[in-house]
Write an enzyme that holds these catalytic residues in place. Structure first.
Site, short mmCIF file in Angstrom:
data_model
loop_
_atom_site.label_atom_id
_atom_site.label_comp_id
_atom_site.label_asym_id
_atom_site.label_seq_id
_atom_site.Cartn_x
_atom_site.Cartn_y
_atom_site.Cartn_z
N GLY A 16 -7.39 12.19 -0.98
CA GLY A 16 -6.31 11.25 -1.34
C GLY A 16 -6.52 10.68 -2.72
N ARG A 19 -3.43 8.71 -5.97
CA ARG A 19 -2.87 7.36 -6.20
C ARG A 19 -3.90 6.32 -5.79
NH1 ARG A 19 0.87 5.97 -2.32
NH2 ARG A 19 0.91 7.88 -1.09
N ASN A 92 -11.37 9.09 1.46
CA ASN A 92 -10.53 7.95 1.07
C ASN A 92 -9.12 8.04 1.64
OD1 ASN A 92 -9.44 5.81 -0.94
ND2 ASN A 92 -8.29 7.67 -1.45
N SER A 144 -12.09 -0.44 6.22
CA SER A 144 -11.23 -1.56 5.84
C SER A 144 -11.71 -2.83 6.53
CB SER A 144 -9.78 -1.29 6.27
OG SER A 144 -9.00 -2.46 6.10
N TYR A 157 -3.85 1.03 12.89
CA TYR A 157 -4.64 1.07 11.64
C TYR A 157 -6.02 0.44 11.87
CZ TYR A 157 -5.88 0.33 6.72
OH TYR A 157 -6.53 0.33 5.49
N THR A 159 -7.62 0.13 14.63
CA THR A 159 -8.40 1.01 15.52
C THR A 159 -9.00 2.16 14.74
OG1 THR A 159 -6.83 0.46 17.27
CG2 THR A 159 -8.27 2.35 17.66
N LYS A 161 -9.72 2.31 11.58
CA LYS A 161 -10.76 1.89 10.62
C LYS A 161 -12.03 1.45 11.35
CE LYS A 161 -8.69 2.97 6.87
NZ LYS A 161 -9.28 4.00 6.00
N1 LIG Z 1 -5.00 -0.78 -0.61
C1 LIG Z 1 -5.62 -1.64 0.18
O1 LIG Z 1 -5.36 -2.85 0.19
C2 LIG Z 1 -6.71 -1.11 1.08
C3 LIG Z 1 -7.54 -2.04 1.73
C4 LIG Z 1 -8.54 -1.59 2.58
C5 LIG Z 1 -8.71 -0.23 2.76
N2 LIG Z 1 -7.90 0.66 2.11
C6 LIG Z 1 -8.13 2.08 2.36
O2 LIG Z 1 -8.29 2.74 1.12
C7 LIG Z 1 -7.86 4.09 1.24
C8 LIG Z 1 -6.86 4.40 0.12
O3 LIG Z 1 -5.75 3.51 0.27
P1 LIG Z 1 -4.69 3.27 -0.89
O4 LIG Z 1 -4.24 1.88 -0.72
O5 LIG Z 1 -5.22 3.73 -2.18
O6 LIG Z 1 -3.52 4.24 -0.37
P2 LIG Z 1 -2.28 4.92 -1.16
O7 LIG Z 1 -2.08 4.29 -2.48
O8 LIG Z 1 -1.17 4.93 -0.18
O9 LIG Z 1 -2.81 6.42 -1.40
C9 LIG Z 1 -3.10 7.23 -0.30
C10 LIG Z 1 -3.62 8.55 -0.81
O10 LIG Z 1 -3.93 9.37 0.33
C11 LIG Z 1 -3.19 10.59 0.24
N3 LIG Z 1 -2.87 11.08 1.57
C12 LIG Z 1 -2.07 10.51 2.51
N4 LIG Z 1 -2.01 11.29 3.59
C13 LIG Z 1 -2.77 12.38 3.32
C14 LIG Z 1 -3.08 13.56 4.03
N5 LIG Z 1 -2.60 13.80 5.25
N6 LIG Z 1 -3.89 14.48 3.44
C15 LIG Z 1 -4.38 14.27 2.19
N7 LIG Z 1 -4.12 13.18 1.47
C16 LIG Z 1 -3.32 12.24 2.04
C17 LIG Z 1 -1.98 10.25 -0.59
O11 LIG Z 1 -1.41 11.44 -1.15
P3 LIG Z 1 0.22 11.58 -1.29
O12 LIG Z 1 0.65 10.52 -2.25
O13 LIG Z 1 0.44 12.96 -1.81
O14 LIG Z 1 0.75 11.34 0.09
C18 LIG Z 1 -2.62 9.32 -1.64
O15 LIG Z 1 -3.31 10.09 -2.61
C19 LIG Z 1 -7.25 4.23 2.63
O16 LIG Z 1 -8.21 4.80 3.51
C20 LIG Z 1 -6.95 2.79 3.03
O17 LIG Z 1 -6.95 2.61 4.41
C21 LIG Z 1 -6.92 0.26 1.28
#
Ligand SMILES: NC(=O)c1ccc[n+]([C@@H]2O[C@H](COP(=O)([O-])OP(=O)(O)OC[C@H]3O[C@@H](n4cnc5c(N)ncnc54)[C@H](OP(=O)(O)O)[C@@H]3O)[C@@H](O)[C@H]2O)c1
Length: 248
Positions: A16, A19, A92, A144, A157, A159, A161
């Site tokens: 992932g 982004r 990620n 998370s 979500y 669950t 994490k």
């Molecule tokens: N942002 C927060 O506040 C936060 C807080 C705690 C934990 N997290 C964790 O951090 C991680 C990244 O989150 P983020 O906020 O950066 O998310 P995001 O901006 O929505 O980006 C998600 C990334 O995962 C990719 N992805 C989604 N489904 C996929 C799949 N089936 N196979 C391969 N790639 C896939 C997306 O690619 P596409 O764009 O091509 O779909 C994108 O590159 C996640 O595990 C999230 O739970 C985030």
């Protein structure tokens, strides 16, 4: 390590990576000397932007879902043939959808659990085999705060994490004999990505109860991950690192 960079000469796979946090991980790991491979699900334009921003000629992007088992195995083989053995894996890729439990349909549950948990298992298994053969590896799973403390977040979500923590603990124990370190970084709310799916009132509530009075940045989490994946960390494995700005 003579360059003084944390990850010189290492090959890193970041799931992932197109982004949000994944992009920041790619940028920081490249700056620290790693060759970078990342995958993404659908957004090719974002993936191109990430690739263009990486400060290394050794970079590859793969459109491949974490649920596409044959595709993942091909991707891992291609990375190892092209860039070299994968020394670092950051699981990620993750998704969420904000909805009350009573509205949560079976397909919603399956989507979040599959991508966040099964996807982590599939990618890790594909990479771990060659780490085991070489008796070296650093794996970081992105958890998370939502899997750690009681907060107002979607049940599927939370669950998924929490499962990532169990996965980390068991895998760290099993792979330690091969000199593979496995850790989990559990961020609080970040200023990009899935956290922004929360309603304004919940975002404001987080900031109010956060000691640092702000969401974290993706770069801050990526800097922590770079340290955890580096040679400077040689004894911490099976840890869950909560990075939430002192949420009270
Ligand atoms: N942002 C927060 O506040 C936060 C807080 C705690 C934990 N997290 C964790 O951090 C991680 C990244 O989150 P983020 O906020 O950066 O998310 P995001 O901006 O929505 O980006 C998600 C990334 O995962 C990719 N992805 C989604 N489904 C996929 C799949 N089936 N196979 C391969 N790639 C896939 C997306 O690619 P596409 O764009 O091509 O779909 C994108 O590159 C996640 O595990 C999230 O739970 C985030």
């Amino acid at each position: 390590m003579s360059s003084g960079k944390l990850l010189s000469g290492r090959v890193a796979l970041i799931t992932g990576g197109s982004r949000g946090l994944g992009r920041a991980l790619c940028e920081v790991f490249a700056r620290e000397g790693a060759s970078i491979a990342f995958n993404y699900a659908s957004d090719g334009k974002a993936a191109e932007e990430t690739l263009a921003g990486l400060d290394t000629p050794n970079k590859r992007a793969f459109k491949c879902s974490v649920l596409d088992r044959p595709g993942i195995e091909q991707m891992v083989s291609a990375i190892e043939a092209d860039l070299g053995p994968i020394a670092i894996l950051v699981n990620n890729a993750g998704v969420t959808e904000v909805m009350p439990f009573a509205m949560l349909e079976e397909e919603d549950w399956d989507e979040v659990m599959d991508i966040n948990v099964k996807g982590t298992y599939l990618v890790t298994r594909a990479v771990a085999r060659s780490m085991i053969r070489r008796r070296y590896g650093r794996i970081v799973n992105i958890g998370s705060l939502a899997g750690f403390k009681m907060i107002d977040a979607p049940v599927h979500y939370c669950t998924s994490k929490a499962a990532i923590q169990g996965f980390t603990l068991a895998l760290a124990k099993e792979l330690a004999r091969y000199e593979i370190l496995v850790n989990c970084i559990a961020p609080g709310l970040l200023d990009e990505g899935v956290g922004l799916k929360l309603p304004e009132t919940k975002l404001a509530d987080y900031v109010k109860h956060c000691g640092l009075r702000r969401p974290g940045t993706c770069a801050e989490i990526a800097e922590l991950a770079a340290f955890v994946c580096s040679e400077r960390n040689s004894y911490m494995s099976g840890a869950v690192l909560l990075a939430d700005g002192a949420l009270g």
